[in-house]
Design a protein around this motif. Structure first.
Motif, PDB file in Angstrom:
ATOM      1  N   PRO A 136       0.751  -1.115   0.030  1.00  0.00           N
ATOM      2  CA  PRO A 136      -0.042   0.024  -0.098  1.00  0.00           C
ATOM      3  C   PRO A 136       0.901   1.478   0.045  1.00  0.00           C
ATOM      4  O   PRO A 136       1.951   1.189   0.671  1.00  0.00           O
ATOM      5  CB  PRO A 136      -0.854   0.022   1.355  1.00  0.00           C
ATOM      6  CG  PRO A 136       0.126  -0.986   2.184  1.00  0.00           C
ATOM      7  CD  PRO A 136       0.752  -1.930   1.367  1.00  0.00           C
ATOM      8  N   ALA A 138      -0.554   4.068   1.265  1.00  0.00           N
ATOM      9  CA  ALA A 138      -0.852   4.933   2.397  1.00  0.00           C
ATOM     10  C   ALA A 138      -1.576   3.805   3.272  1.00  0.00           C
ATOM     11  O   ALA A 138      -2.268   2.986   2.836  1.00  0.00           O
ATOM     12  CB  ALA A 138      -1.658   6.029   1.896  1.00  0.00           C
ATOM     13  N   THR A 139      -1.310   3.923   4.550  1.00  0.00           N
ATOM     14  CA  THR A 139      -2.067   3.040   5.611  1.00  0.00           C
ATOM     15  C   THR A 139      -2.264   3.807   6.859  1.00  0.00           C
ATOM     16  O   THR A 139      -1.459   4.484   7.524  1.00  0.00           O
ATOM     17  CB  THR A 139      -0.945   1.867   5.937  1.00  0.00           C
ATOM     18  OG1 THR A 139      -0.666   1.081   5.009  1.00  0.00           O
ATOM     19  CG2 THR A 139      -1.767   0.761   6.950  1.00  0.00           C
ATOM     20  N   PHE A 164     -11.761   6.540   0.609  1.00  0.00           N
ATOM     21  CA  PHE A 164     -10.762   5.829  -0.378  1.00  0.00           C
ATOM     22  C   PHE A 164     -11.389   4.597  -0.685  1.00  0.00           C
ATOM     23  O   PHE A 164     -10.486   3.420  -0.795  1.00  0.00           O
ATOM     24  CB  PHE A 164      -9.683   5.833   0.478  1.00  0.00           C
ATOM     25  CG  PHE A 164      -8.866   7.191   0.635  1.00  0.00           C
ATOM     26  CD1 PHE A 164      -8.155   7.790  -0.507  1.00  0.00           C
ATOM     27  CD2 PHE A 164      -8.767   7.812   1.722  1.00  0.00           C
ATOM     28  CE1 PHE A 164      -7.518   8.949  -0.491  1.00  0.00           C
ATOM     29  CE2 PHE A 164      -8.492   9.130   1.841  1.00  0.00           C
ATOM     30  CZ  PHE A 164      -7.773   9.876   0.974  1.00  0.00           C
ATOM     31  N   SER A 167      -9.874   2.586  -3.858  1.00  0.00           N
ATOM     32  CA  SER A 167      -8.451   2.518  -3.910  1.00  0.00           C
ATOM     33  C   SER A 167      -7.809   1.201  -3.658  1.00  0.00           C
ATOM     34  O   SER A 167      -8.297   0.861  -2.499  1.00  0.00           O
ATOM     35  CB  SER A 167      -7.927   3.652  -3.167  1.00  0.00           C
ATOM     36  OG  SER A 167      -6.407   3.456  -3.433  1.00  0.00           O
ATOM     37  N   LYS A 169      -4.452   0.870  -3.169  1.00  0.00           N
ATOM     38  CA  LYS A 169      -3.339   1.391  -2.571  1.00  0.00           C
ATOM     39  C   LYS A 169      -3.331   1.813  -1.185  1.00  0.00           C
ATOM     40  O   LYS A 169      -2.373   2.576  -0.674  1.00  0.00           O
ATOM     41  CB  LYS A 169      -2.625   2.266  -3.772  1.00  0.00           C
ATOM     42  CG  LYS A 169      -1.936   1.666  -4.914  1.00  0.00           C
ATOM     43  CD  LYS A 169      -1.114   0.572  -4.679  1.00  0.00           C
ATOM     44  CE  LYS A 169      -0.278  -0.061  -5.910  1.00  0.00           C
ATOM     45  NZ  LYS A 169       0.487  -0.848  -5.392  1.00  0.00           N
ATOM     46  N   VAL A 170      -4.767   1.771  -0.842  1.00  0.00           N
ATOM     47  CA  VAL A 170      -4.592   2.270   0.809  1.00  0.00           C
ATOM     48  C   VAL A 170      -5.298   1.094   1.462  1.00  0.00           C
ATOM     49  O   VAL A 170      -6.147   0.414   1.211  1.00  0.00           O
ATOM     50  CB  VAL A 170      -5.666   3.376   0.843  1.00  0.00           C
ATOM     51  CG1 VAL A 170      -6.164   3.670   2.039  1.00  0.00           C
ATOM     52  CG2 VAL A 170      -5.290   4.485  -0.415  1.00  0.00           C
ATOM     53  N   THR A 265      -3.292  11.789   2.637  1.00  0.00           N
ATOM     54  CA  THR A 265      -3.242  10.580   2.059  1.00  0.00           C
ATOM     55  C   THR A 265      -3.288  10.685   0.457  1.00  0.00           C
ATOM     56  O   THR A 265      -2.653   9.768   0.061  1.00  0.00           O
ATOM     57  CB  THR A 265      -4.683   9.926   2.476  1.00  0.00           C
ATOM     58  OG1 THR A 265      -4.724   9.792   3.914  1.00  0.00           O
ATOM     59  CG2 THR A 265      -4.643   8.502   1.911  1.00  0.00           C
ATOM     60  N   LEU A 269      -0.545   9.031  -2.434  1.00  0.00           N
ATOM     61  CA  LEU A 269      -1.145   8.454  -3.349  1.00  0.00           C
ATOM     62  C   LEU A 269      -0.635   8.803  -4.793  1.00  0.00           C
ATOM     63  O   LEU A 269      -0.374   7.937  -5.619  1.00  0.00           O
ATOM     64  CB  LEU A 269      -2.664   8.232  -3.430  1.00  0.00           C
ATOM     65  CG  LEU A 269      -3.285   7.471  -2.483  1.00  0.00           C
ATOM     66  CD1 LEU A 269      -4.910   7.562  -2.609  1.00  0.00           C
ATOM     67  CD2 LEU A 269      -2.894   5.927  -2.366  1.00  0.00           C
TER      68      LEU A 269
END
Length: 272
Positions: A136, A138-139, A164, A167, A169-170, A265, A269
Motif C-alpha cells: 500500500p 498509504a496506511t 478511499f 483505492s 493502494k490504501v 493521504t 497516493l
C-alpha cells in the motif's frame, strides 16, 4: 447524517463485544478494576533466569515500573475531562519524508485466527507471495487501548473508508490492544478472538475494508516509542509505503483535521 448514524451503529456493535468479554472474564475485571488499582497495569512481567543478575536489566525494569506507577488511570481520566482526548494537535500538512520516523513493528491477530506483522512495507513482508504492487502507498493505523476510545477511532476511520473505498493502494487498520496477562494467555485469547469474530461489523458496499486486528500482551516499549501516554484516547497514524509516519491525529476528529488527513493521504497516493 448518514455518517453519524453509521458511527452510532458501529459504536453499538463494539459495545456489545466489550460487554460480552467483560462478562466472560468478570473475575479478571475485579482484579484489574481501575477503581481498586489507580496505577496502570499491563501484563505480569518477570525477569528471566539470565536477567536476575543483570544490573542493567534490573535498572531498566525499575525505571519502567516507576514510569507506569507515575502515570495511572486517574491521570488519564483527568486529561480526558480537560481536553476530550486531544493530547496533541493533528498535523495540518504532511510530515516531510526526511523528518518522518518509522512506525515500530507490531504483531497482530485477526478474528479469522491468522496473524501478521505490521506495517506492510516495501522493505519486506512475511508473505513471500506479496509483490511490490501489493504494497500500500498509504496506511492508516488506528490504535485503541480502551473501549472508551472506539467512538474516537470511528470518527476517523469511517470517513476515511468512505473516501478511499475505490483505492487498492490504501489500507486501514483498527487495532485494539489487550495488555491483560490473563486475556493474553493462549486458550483465553483464542476464545476471545472467536467471540470477536461473531461480532465483526458489516461493511457497506463501496467502502474501504477496515481490517480489525488485536494486539495481545505487553506493549510498554511500543507505546513509549510512539510517545503514547494516555490510554483512554485514540491514536491515528498515517504511514507511507516505507512504514514512515507522515501524519498523526488524536481523539475525536474535527472537520479540519479530517480534511488534513484526507489531503495527506491523497498526496501519498500521487507519489511514485
Amino acid at each position: 447524517m448518514g455518517t453519524m448514524l453509521r458511527l452510532k451503529q458501529l459504536s453499538s456493535s463494539r459495545s456489545v463485544v466489550n460487554l460480552s468479554s467483560r462478562r466472560l472474564f468478570a473475575g479478571e475485571d475485579k482484579v484489574f478494576s481501575p477503581a481498586t488499582i489507580p496505577t496502570r497495569l499491563t501484563s505480569n512481567r518477570f525477569l528471566n533466569f539470565y536477567e536476575i543478575g543483570n544490573k542493567d536489566a534490573i535498572a531498566k525494569e525499575r525505571a519502567r515500573l516507576k514510569d507506569e506507577m507515575n502515570r495511572g488511570y486517574f491521570a488519564d481520566m483527568k486529561e480526558l475531562k480537560e481536553h476530550g482526548g486531544k493530547v496533541g494537535a493533528a498535523n495540518k500538512v504532511i510530515i516531510p519524508a526526511m523528518a518522518a520516523v518509522k512506525f515500530p513493528q507490531l504483531e497482530v491477530n485477526y478474528s479469522n485466527g491468522t496473524s501478521s506483522k505490521l506495517p506492510i512495507t516495501s522493505y519486506g513482508s512475511d508473505d513471500e507471495l506479496m509483490t511490490d504492487s501489493d504494497i500500500p502507498k498509504a496506511t492508516l493505523m488506528c490504535l485503541s487501548f480502551r473501549a472508551t476510545s472506539q467512538v474516537m477511532i470511528d470518527s476517523w476511520s469511517v470517513p476515511f473508508a468512505e473516501t478511499f473505498g475505490g483505492s487498492e493502494k490504501v489500507q486501514l487498520y483498527e487495532i485494539s490492544f489487550i495488555e491483560s496477562w490473563l486475556l493474553s494467555l493462549t486458550p483465553i485469547r483464542k476464545l476471545l478472538i472467536r467471540m470477536l469474530k461473531k461480532s465483526k461489523p458489516q461493511e457497506k458496499d463501496g467502502m474501504l475494508q477496515r481490517q480489525i486486528a488485536y494486539a495481545f500482551g505487553d506493549h510498554y516499549y511500543f507505546r513509549k516509542e510512539l510517545k503514547i501516554l494516555n490510554l483512554l484516547t485514540g491514536y491515528m497514524f498515517l504511514l507511507d509505503k516505507f512504514g514512515r509516519i507522515r501524519w498523526q491525529g488524536f481523539g475525536l476528529a474535527t472537520e479540519d483535521e479530517l480534511s488534513s488527513l484526507l489531503s495527506c493521504t491523497s498526496l501519498l497516493l500521487e507519489k511514485e
